[in-house]
Design a protein around this motif. Structure first.
Motif, short mmCIF file in Angstrom:
data_model
loop_
_atom_site.label_atom_id
_atom_site.label_comp_id
_atom_site.label_asym_id
_atom_site.label_seq_id
_atom_site.Cartn_x
_atom_site.Cartn_y
_atom_site.Cartn_z
N ARG A 253 -12.01 -33.28 26.79
CA ARG A 253 -11.44 -34.64 26.17
C ARG A 253 -13.02 -35.32 25.42
O ARG A 253 -12.51 -36.10 24.91
CB ARG A 253 -11.11 -35.37 28.06
CG ARG A 253 -10.31 -36.93 27.31
CD ARG A 253 -10.11 -37.07 28.54
NE ARG A 253 -11.97 -37.42 29.33
CZ ARG A 253 -11.82 -38.17 30.63
NH1 ARG A 253 -10.98 -38.43 31.01
NH2 ARG A 253 -13.29 -38.66 31.42
N GLU A 258 -8.93 -33.78 19.67
CA GLU A 258 -7.55 -33.81 20.96
C GLU A 258 -6.20 -33.09 20.30
O GLU A 258 -6.44 -32.14 20.85
CB GLU A 258 -6.76 -35.51 20.35
CG GLU A 258 -5.61 -35.56 21.38
CD GLU A 258 -4.69 -36.72 21.65
OE1 GLU A 258 -6.01 -37.66 21.39
OE2 GLU A 258 -3.89 -36.68 21.63
N GLU A 259 -6.58 -32.20 19.11
CA GLU A 259 -4.75 -31.77 18.85
C GLU A 259 -5.75 -29.67 19.36
O GLU A 259 -4.41 -28.95 19.43
CB GLU A 259 -4.78 -31.57 17.46
CG GLU A 259 -5.84 -31.18 16.45
CD GLU A 259 -6.31 -30.90 15.12
OE1 GLU A 259 -5.10 -31.31 14.36
OE2 GLU A 259 -6.76 -31.37 14.52
N TYR A 260 -6.83 -29.48 19.83
CA TYR A 260 -7.32 -28.30 20.13
C TYR A 260 -7.08 -28.33 22.19
O TYR A 260 -7.41 -27.20 22.55
CB TYR A 260 -8.14 -27.97 19.78
CG TYR A 260 -8.15 -27.53 18.03
CD1 TYR A 260 -7.28 -26.30 18.11
CD2 TYR A 260 -8.49 -28.14 17.25
CE1 TYR A 260 -6.84 -26.09 16.57
CE2 TYR A 260 -8.75 -27.72 15.67
CZ TYR A 260 -7.84 -27.09 15.16
OH TYR A 260 -7.72 -26.68 14.62
N PHE A 261 -7.16 -29.50 22.56
CA PHE A 261 -7.15 -29.64 23.91
C PHE A 261 -6.37 -28.66 25.33
O PHE A 261 -6.87 -28.07 25.29
CB PHE A 261 -6.92 -30.63 24.35
CG PHE A 261 -6.88 -32.29 23.96
CD1 PHE A 261 -9.04 -32.06 24.12
CD2 PHE A 261 -7.14 -33.18 25.06
CE1 PHE A 261 -9.36 -33.62 23.69
CE2 PHE A 261 -7.52 -34.51 25.06
CZ PHE A 261 -8.71 -34.32 24.19
N THR A 262 -5.15 -28.20 24.25
CA THR A 262 -4.12 -27.30 25.23
C THR A 262 -4.65 -25.98 24.88
O THR A 262 -5.28 -25.19 26.41
CB THR A 262 -2.80 -27.45 25.23
OG1 THR A 262 -2.81 -28.69 25.07
CG2 THR A 262 -2.53 -26.92 25.92
N PHE A 349 -4.23 -34.63 29.85
CA PHE A 349 -5.05 -35.04 28.45
C PHE A 349 -3.47 -33.99 27.79
O PHE A 349 -4.70 -33.49 27.01
CB PHE A 349 -6.35 -34.17 28.78
CG PHE A 349 -6.64 -35.15 29.54
CD1 PHE A 349 -6.77 -36.47 29.97
CD2 PHE A 349 -7.98 -34.40 30.83
CE1 PHE A 349 -8.45 -36.84 31.18
CE2 PHE A 349 -8.84 -34.68 31.41
CZ PHE A 349 -8.66 -36.13 31.83
N THR A 350 -3.19 -34.08 27.68
CA THR A 350 -1.55 -33.21 26.31
C THR A 350 -2.24 -33.82 25.50
O THR A 350 -2.33 -35.39 25.15
CB THR A 350 -0.43 -33.18 27.20
OG1 THR A 350 0.00 -34.52 27.96
CG2 THR A 350 -0.25 -31.66 26.99
N PRO A 351 -2.80 -33.71 24.57
CA PRO A 351 -2.45 -34.27 23.09
C PRO A 351 -0.82 -34.36 22.65
O PRO A 351 0.16 -34.11 22.53
CB PRO A 351 -2.62 -32.78 22.08
CG PRO A 351 -2.92 -31.55 22.72
CD PRO A 351 -2.49 -31.99 24.05
N LYS A 352 -1.20 -35.58 21.98
CA LYS A 352 0.22 -36.17 21.27
C LYS A 352 0.62 -35.11 20.45
O LYS A 352 1.63 -34.77 20.08
CB LYS A 352 -0.14 -37.13 20.61
CG LYS A 352 0.31 -38.29 22.00
CD LYS A 352 0.46 -40.03 21.05
CE LYS A 352 -0.29 -41.42 21.67
NZ LYS A 352 -1.67 -40.67 21.37
N HIS A 353 -0.05 -34.89 19.47
CA HIS A 353 0.12 -33.58 18.66
C HIS A 353 -0.84 -32.24 18.78
O HIS A 353 -1.23 -32.74 17.72
CB HIS A 353 0.40 -34.18 17.04
CG HIS A 353 1.04 -35.48 17.57
ND1 HIS A 353 2.10 -35.76 16.72
CD2 HIS A 353 0.57 -36.93 17.00
CE1 HIS A 353 2.33 -36.86 16.54
NE2 HIS A 353 1.26 -37.14 17.02
N PRO A 354 -0.47 -31.90 19.72
CA PRO A 354 -0.89 -30.77 19.78
C PRO A 354 -0.65 -29.07 17.92
O PRO A 354 0.26 -29.46 17.81
CB PRO A 354 -0.51 -29.21 20.33
CG PRO A 354 1.11 -29.80 20.53
CD PRO A 354 1.43 -31.83 20.56
#
Ligand code: ATP
Ligand code: MG
Length: 389
Positions: A253, A258-262, A349-354
């Motif tokens: 985090r 953010e788009e690569y978090f998952t 912490f899921t990204p809004k736009h993965p």
């Protein structure tokens, strides 16, 4: 004199030279599963596993329910014991199989005689009992070629037995016969089902759960343990590895786009699972992934994820529809627990736009700021192991 339980082997019977080792595995699984129900003698004769109670304290009904969930068994039945006397055998068959005799239109009697001192041959016994049954149930005719119902009789050392109707067994292969895998177990609907399906193919399961306390609650962990407890019914004893995942998720985090978090988080799951696989002699990993279900389950995302695993990542549910998965979850009894509302680390912490189609080199670049080896080592050192019987 007491009843016995008979288990017909499933696919094992197709095995060649190593068939005996599959049988031994199956018998040891049966013994272990029956421990809570008393002392039983378990042995195999001609692709049938015999389960004989050793004393009067055995819970036969409990044992019969339990054997229905043992993988490697095609069908199960009970057999009623009686004196080794032709009339006692007839009386027992008449009472024990009354419903089946009333429902069928044709039948025949088949006898086996391992006690050679019994005064009739197998054929004589079949004819004698078959004749009396035909008189007793006049609506049903004898058909030795294509009968609807086969009445099985056995004359053994201590007693004679009349076999009851066959009930479908759990199918599959004996757990442990096909090696070991790490199974990534979340609290969702899918992964308990993928774990069950892998166990059904004879695989011994090492469940792994990634736990992000306090972002995910103590109840979320209890829920996973409850799911694993339900799965012991099929998988046998399970040692659940609970991996602390909070620090890793916080680092991602704080330091990654953010788009690569998952996808980065899932790559850590693979690296740690690989370490657990190495420690436990596992030749593969299992996940509950399902093509297209969520952003992290596109082919590109799965490729970027599994690049961190050395062993194959098997996904038993990859081509199932959700409805089909739910059906199995209900059948095996995990569904009600899976839908309890506690969150999983994947939803923290899921990204809004993965990124739905991440490129491997972009992901590798995105995780550069992290001390990957240090984080993996720290998590592995702090695994909590919980044994469920
Ligand atoms: P499930 O119903 O099994 O949770 P899902 O559809 O919610 O699956 P994801 O959350 O993306 O999908 O997870 C995909 C797979 O990754 C899961 O089926 C499971 O094998 C693994 N997984 C996800 N979260 C965890 C976790 N906290 N611990 C262990 N494995 C996990
Ligand atoms: Mg999930």
């Amino acid at each position: 004199m007491s009843d016995i339980i008979l288990l017909k082997q499933g696919e094992i019977v197709l095995k060649g030279l190593n068939r005996r080792s599959f049988e031994i595995k199956l018998m040891s699984n049966v013994r272990r599963r029956l421990k809570p129900f008393g002392n039983f003698r378990v042995y195999t004769v001609q692709s049938t596993v015999y389960v004989e109670p050793e004393d009067d304290n055995c819970d036969m009904d409990g044992a019969f329910e339990a054997v229905k969930t043992i993988f490697g068994v095609a069908s199960v039945s009970r057999a009623a014991a009686c004196d080794k006397d032709k009339d006692a055998i007839f009386e027992t068959a008449k009472e024990y199989l009354r419903d089946e005799m009333l429902a069928a239109r044709s039948f025949k009697v088949e006898s086996k005689r391992s006690d050679k001192r019994f005064p009739m041959t197998s054929i004589q016994l079949s004819q004698y009992v078959g004749g009396l049954l035909a008189e007793e149930f006049p609506h049903i005719k004898v058909d030795v070629h294509n009968p609807e119902l086969v009445v099985n009789l056995e004359v053994r050392d201590y007693a004679a037995y009349v076999h009851g109707p066959n009930i479908k067994g759990a199918g599959g292969m004996p757990v442990g016969a096909n090696g070991r895998v790490v199974s990534l177990l979340s609290g969702g609907i899918d992964s308990p089902v993928s774990t069950y399906l892998a166990a059904k193919r004879g695989v011994q399961i090492i469940p792994v759960h990634f736990f992000s306390f306090p972002y995910t609650s103590q109840q979320a962990k209890e829920k996973v343990l409850e799911l694993a407890q339900i799965l012991t019914k099929y998988c046998g004893r399970l040692m659940v590895e609970i991996v602390p995942f909070t620090h890793i998720q916080e680092e991602i985090r704080d330091k990654c786009p953010e788009e690569y978090f998952t996808v980065i988080m899932r790559r850590f799951m693979m690296r740690i699972s690989q370490r657990i696989a190495d420690m436990n002699g596992c030749a593969a990993m299992i996940t509950g992934e399902n093509l297209g279900q969520v952003a992290s389950q596109t082919m590109e995302a799965m490729m970027a994820t599994e690049a961190c695993a050395r062993v194959p990542v098997l996904r038993p549910l990859i081509c199932f529809d959700k409805k089909e998965i739910v059906e199995i979850a209900r059948k095996i009894g995990t569904f009600e627990t899976s839908i309890l509302p506690y969150e999983d680390c994947c939803t923290v912490f899921t990204p809004k736009h993965p990124r739905t189609k991440p490129r491997l080199e972009d992901v590798e670049k995105a995780e550069e700021p992290l001390d990957i080896d240090g984080l993996v080592e720290e998590a592995v050192q702090n695994i909590e192991r919980i044994t469920l019987n």
